[in-house]
Scaffold this motif. Structure first.
Motif, PDB file in Angstrom:
ATOM      1  N   VAL A 256      58.823  69.318  -0.559  1.00 50.29           N
ATOM      2  CA  VAL A 256      59.356  69.631   0.946  1.00 50.29           C
ATOM      3  C   VAL A 256      59.684  71.245   1.134  1.00 50.29           C
ATOM      4  O   VAL A 256      60.023  71.916  -0.148  1.00 50.29           O
ATOM      5  CB  VAL A 256      60.525  68.849   1.209  1.00 50.29           C
TER       6      VAL A 256
ATOM      7  N   GLN B 115      62.726  76.367  -0.400  1.00 53.51           N
ATOM      8  CA  GLN B 115      61.504  75.657  -0.933  1.00 53.51           C
ATOM      9  C   GLN B 115      61.662  74.750  -2.115  1.00 53.51           C
ATOM     10  O   GLN B 115      62.424  75.170  -3.259  1.00 53.51           O
ATOM     11  CB  GLN B 115      60.461  76.972  -1.116  1.00 53.51           C
TER      12      GLN B 115
ATOM     13  N   THR C 161      53.757  72.801  -0.873  1.00 55.10           N
ATOM     14  CA  THR C 161      54.586  71.259  -0.665  1.00 55.10           C
ATOM     15  C   THR C 161      53.673  70.420  -1.795  1.00 55.10           C
ATOM     16  O   THR C 161      54.567  69.751  -2.274  1.00 55.10           O
ATOM     17  CB  THR C 161      54.507  70.966   0.824  1.00 55.10           C
TER      18      THR C 161
ATOM     19  N   CYS D 164      57.526  71.244   6.271  1.00 52.92           N
ATOM     20  CA  CYS D 164      56.345  70.414   5.590  1.00 52.92           C
ATOM     21  C   CYS D 164      56.719  69.529   4.559  1.00 52.92           C
ATOM     22  O   CYS D 164      57.759  69.905   3.945  1.00 52.92           O
ATOM     23  CB  CYS D 164      55.468  71.621   5.270  1.00 52.92           C
TER      24      CYS D 164
END
Lengths: 415, 79
Positions: free
Chosen positions: A23, A29, A91, A245
């Motif tokens: 994710v 991050q 991701t 994302c």
């Protein structure tokens, strides 16, 4: 000693499970950074600055900062990867490593990317840059303009040789991708299927369209960007965009066990249903349908759901409709918070990112706060407001709804 | 641009398209394919070079070049 509450179903080798997640959001991050921000209610809302986001406007949103790329990513490939594609790669890297997918035969791995029209900002920038000098348009535009370039980027970088395609479901795209990945695993098409909610990279055109439609938050909070995103609050007047994302690895419990992977949760039930309504307005009937169908598939009653991760976009009518659906389905008792209050609305990514929020809360035993929820439109719900709540989730319900009458629901059971 | 400048410009665009070549010492006989440029990379390099020269000719006219020197010559003669 193995102990399970009496209401818990026994895990089975053939359960469909989630064995890895990746994710990224505007607040970090990777799952550790993102989860810390969720628990702290730490946001990144501001006037957006990414090129192509404003045209004499001051649209609010949450934008991802500097991204760290693994050394093994090809610089040549990253040069022509869109922002959506680059974010997809990092991701997937996280989910891939956590589920140790390098130990799985490449032709038995699939990838479903949720989202369509995900690269709008860069397509618009390209149009602006080459208008009148079309002869010099980069050759790579001939294939990178398609959403499926994300499939190409990811499958080449990670050596995936099973199926891969994109699926569109508007703001339910992330969940639609998960539903499609479940089918790919359960049908035996592949052993492992990654479902991704791709980052939707909006240009000022789409932002203006959402504003004109009345779907996106107005200028009420122009001087207070941190106060603008307020799902389920009386003062909300629309969603606030947030770049993000998410990727989840889906497989049967037995294939995860073969690699000594302990799953996050069992995908116990799911459903998708249309309203038969092309417009953006929500339908209580459609939402109730997917909630009830997902519960039935999971073999549980509404009383057994102890946490709901709602769609909760911040749309006044959408939020009110969703709360009525939850009440009608007997879910007022379940804890509920709004991940979008911290992350913003990731549109095509939201469904996957919010399933990940549920999994990480399930694992940590803490429910994250709901930012700006000071005056709920329906007070009689079990809200997690400004303070995190310690709670061991047993059965969770995740909801996503998309323009065009798309409703999805997913039930997750503690593993 | 003279031919030498065009050669340097092609080298610059080649490194832009294939960053892994930034430490490579380019020679006139270097072939893009042997440097790791696939057909899309080669089209990309040529397109960038033509843009730098504001040269609007069909790309196929410079596809016959066997190496960087020949490419520089073709572009030089067409500018």
């Amino acid at each position: 000693m193995n102990w399970q509450p009496c209401c818990m179903k026994t895990n089975s080798a053939t359960d469909t499970v989630i064995s890895g997640v990746g994710v990224i959001t505007a607040t970090g991050q990777g799952k550790t950074a993102v989860m810390n921000a969720w628990l702290e209610g730490r946001h990144a809302f501001d006037v957006m600055k990414r090129p192509g986001r404003q045209q004499g406007t001051s649209f609010l949103g949450a934008e991802i900062g500097d991204i760290t790329y693994p050394e093994h990513f090809s610089k040549k490939m990253l040069r022509t990867a869109s922002f959506t594609g680059s974010v997809a790669l990092v991701t997937l890297e996280e989910a891939w490593n956590e589920a140790r997918l390098s130990e799985v035969a490449p032709h038995r791995i699939g990838l479903v990317v949720g989202g369509s029209n995900t690269q709008q900002r860069e397509l618009m920038q390209t149009c602006d840059a080459y208008r009148g000098r079309e002869a010099f348009l980069r050759p790579v535009y001939g294939f990178t303009f398609m959403d499926t370039d994300v499939c190409g980027l990811c499958t080449e970088t990670f050596g995936i040789r099973g199926m891969s395609y994109t699926v569109g479901g508007a703001s339910a795209s992330g969940q639609v991708a998960i539903l499609q990945a479940i089918q790919a695993v359960q049908s035996g098409q592949v052993d492992v299927c990654i479902a991704m909610g791709a980052l939707m990279d909006l240009s000022y055109w789409e932002l203006q369209g959402f504003r004109s439609l009345g779907a996106m938050g107005s200028t009420s909070y122009a001087s207070d960007p941190g106060g603008a995103c307020r799902p389920f609050d009386q003062q909300s007047d629309g969603f606030i965009f947030g770049e993000c994302c998410g990727a989840v690895v889906i497989e049967r419990a037995e294939t995860a066990a073969a690699r000594n992977i302990k799953p996050y949760a069992v995908l116990s039930g799911w459903a998708i249903a249309m309203d038969g309504n092309r417009n953006p307005n929500a339908s209580c009937e459609g939402e109730c349908t997917v909630i009830r169908n997902a519960l039935e598939k999971a073999g549980i009653t509404s009383e057994e759901i102890d946490y709901v991760n709602p769609h909760g976009s911040g749309s006044p009518t959408g939020d009110a409709t969703e709360l009525k659906a939850l009440q009608d389905c007997g879910l007022s008792h379940a804890y509920i918070n709004a991940t979008k209050s911290v992350t913003g609305h990731g549109l095509t990514a939201a469904g996957a990112v919010e399933v990940i929020a549920t999994l990480l809360q399930m694992k940590s035993g803490i429910l994250h706060p709901t930012r700006n929820l000071t005056d709920p439109v329906v007070p009689a719900m079990n809200w997690v407001k400004q303070t995190p709540v310690h709670h061991q989730i047993m059965h969770a319900l995740n909801l996503s709804f998309g323009f065009g009458g798309i409703n999805t629901a997913i039930c997750l059971r503690r593993y | 641009m003279n031919k030498e400048e065009i050669f340097k410009m092609i080298v610059q665009h080649t490194c832009e398209v294939i960053p892994e070549l930034e430490d490579h010492t380019f020679k006139s006989g270097d072939q893009l394919k042997e440097l790791g440029a696939n057909s899309v990379d080669r089209a990309e390099i040529i397109s960038l070079a033509m843009e730098s020269l504001s040269l609007q000719i069909p790309m196929v006219e410079v596809f016959g070049a066997k190496n960087l020197d020949e490419l520089a010559t073709l572009l030089y003669e067409n500018q």
